[in-house]
Design a protein around this motif. Structure first.
Motif, PDB file in Angstrom:
ATOM      1  N   ASP A 126       0.824  -1.207   0.000  1.00  9.29           N
ATOM      2  CA  ASP A 126       0.000   0.000   0.000  1.00  9.29           C
ATOM      3  C   ASP A 126       0.862   1.263   0.000  1.00  9.29           C
ATOM      4  O   ASP A 126       0.572   2.230  -0.712  1.00  9.29           O
ATOM      5  CB  ASP A 126      -0.936   0.021   1.213  1.00  9.29           C
ATOM      6  CG  ASP A 126      -2.057  -0.995   1.102  1.00  9.29           C
ATOM      7  OD1 ASP A 126      -2.301  -1.501  -0.016  1.00  9.29           O
ATOM      8  OD2 ASP A 126      -2.695  -1.288   2.152  1.00  9.29           O
ATOM      9  N   LEU A 127       1.922   1.244   0.806  1.00  8.34           N
ATOM     10  CA  LEU A 127       2.821   2.392   0.843  1.00  8.34           C
ATOM     11  C   LEU A 127       3.518   2.599  -0.501  1.00  8.34           C
ATOM     12  O   LEU A 127       3.665   3.736  -0.959  1.00  8.34           O
ATOM     13  CB  LEU A 127       3.855   2.216   1.956  1.00  8.34           C
ATOM     14  CG  LEU A 127       3.355   2.408   3.384  1.00  8.34           C
ATOM     15  CD1 LEU A 127       4.467   2.064   4.372  1.00  8.34           C
ATOM     16  CD2 LEU A 127       2.858   3.817   3.605  1.00  8.34           C
TER      17      LEU A 127
ATOM     18  N   ASN B  14       1.840   6.751  -6.816  1.00 10.49           N
ATOM     19  CA  ASN B  14       0.788   7.689  -7.215  1.00 10.49           C
ATOM     20  C   ASN B  14       1.209   9.126  -6.950  1.00 10.49           C
ATOM     21  O   ASN B  14       0.976  10.020  -7.771  1.00 10.49           O
ATOM     22  CB  ASN B  14      -0.518   7.380  -6.488  1.00 10.49           C
ATOM     23  CG  ASN B  14      -1.150   6.090  -6.945  1.00 10.49           C
ATOM     24  OD1 ASN B  14      -0.825   5.568  -8.018  1.00 10.49           O
ATOM     25  ND2 ASN B  14      -2.059   5.552  -6.142  1.00 10.49           N
ATOM     26  N   LEU B  15       1.823   9.349  -5.797  1.00 11.32           N
ATOM     27  CA  LEU B  15       2.288  10.692  -5.452  1.00 11.32           C
ATOM     28  C   LEU B  15       3.386  11.144  -6.417  1.00 11.32           C
ATOM     29  O   LEU B  15       3.409  12.306  -6.843  1.00 11.32           O
ATOM     30  CB  LEU B  15       2.784  10.705  -4.014  1.00 11.32           C
ATOM     31  CG  LEU B  15       3.206  12.050  -3.448  1.00 11.32           C
ATOM     32  CD1 LEU B  15       2.027  13.022  -3.440  1.00 11.32           C
ATOM     33  CD2 LEU B  15       3.742  11.886  -2.040  1.00 11.32           C
TER      34      LEU B  15
ATOM     35  N   THR C 204       2.352   1.724  -3.453  1.00 12.13           N
ATOM     36  CA  THR C 204       1.341   2.206  -4.395  1.00 12.13           C
ATOM     37  C   THR C 204       1.085   3.700  -4.192  1.00 12.13           C
ATOM     38  O   THR C 204       1.044   4.476  -5.152  1.00 12.13           O
ATOM     39  CB  THR C 204       0.033   1.415  -4.233  1.00 12.13           C
ATOM     40  OG1 THR C 204       0.308   0.032  -4.421  1.00 12.13           O
ATOM     41  CG2 THR C 204      -1.012   1.874  -5.227  1.00 12.13           C
ATOM     42  N   LYS C 205       0.927   4.093  -2.931  1.00 11.35           N
ATOM     43  CA  LYS C 205       0.685   5.510  -2.639  1.00 11.35           C
ATOM     44  C   LYS C 205       1.878   6.371  -3.035  1.00 11.35           C
ATOM     45  O   LYS C 205       1.714   7.475  -3.561  1.00 11.35           O
ATOM     46  CB  LYS C 205       0.359   5.699  -1.159  1.00 11.35           C
ATOM     47  CG  LYS C 205      -1.004   5.189  -0.785  1.00 11.35           C
ATOM     48  CD  LYS C 205      -1.304   5.387   0.690  1.00 11.35           C
ATOM     49  CE  LYS C 205      -2.670   4.807   1.033  1.00 11.35           C
ATOM     50  NZ  LYS C 205      -3.000   4.990   2.453  1.00 11.35           N
TER      51      LYS C 205
END
Length: 110
Positions: free
Chosen positions: A36-37, A43-44, A39-40
């Motif tokens: 999750d980290l 995205n950022l 992926t985030k």
């Protein structure tokens, strides 16, 4: 420098926290958290790269709209800033070449 009990306790607690974090991240939930980290973060990163690509266009639009708004709201602003600029630039030249701003130039006699 002596090692007192506070330093030793701090080191032991830090090491224990590191071991606990390592154990957690090796579990299924920890791996999910890392994914999750990642992926985030990706995205950022993509959002930041998009913002960098759009920045010149945005600032050109801001400059154009700002100039138009300034001209429509304050019609004398352009002449004011030109006069102000001339005062600063003209003030740096020698006094013999500088002409006063408010003195009219006489008409030549033919």
């Amino acid at each position: 420098m002596s090692i007192n009990s506070k330093h030793l306790a701090t080191f032991i607690l830090g090491a224990a926290a590191g071991v606990a974090a390592h154990k957690y991240l090796q579990s299924e939930e920890g791996e999910k958290l890392l994914e999750d980290l990642k992926t985030k973060a990706n995205n950022l990163k993509a959002e930041a790269e998009g913002a960098i690509d759009k920045a010149p266009e945005y600032f050109d639009e801001l400059k154009t709209k700002g100039a138009d708004t300034l001209k429509s709201s304050f019609p004398d602003a352009e002449s004011f800033f030109k006069d102000l600029y001339e005062k600063f630039v003209g003030g740096k030249s020698s006094p013999e070449t500088a002409t006063p701003q408010n003195t009219p130039t006489p008409d030549p006699i033919s």
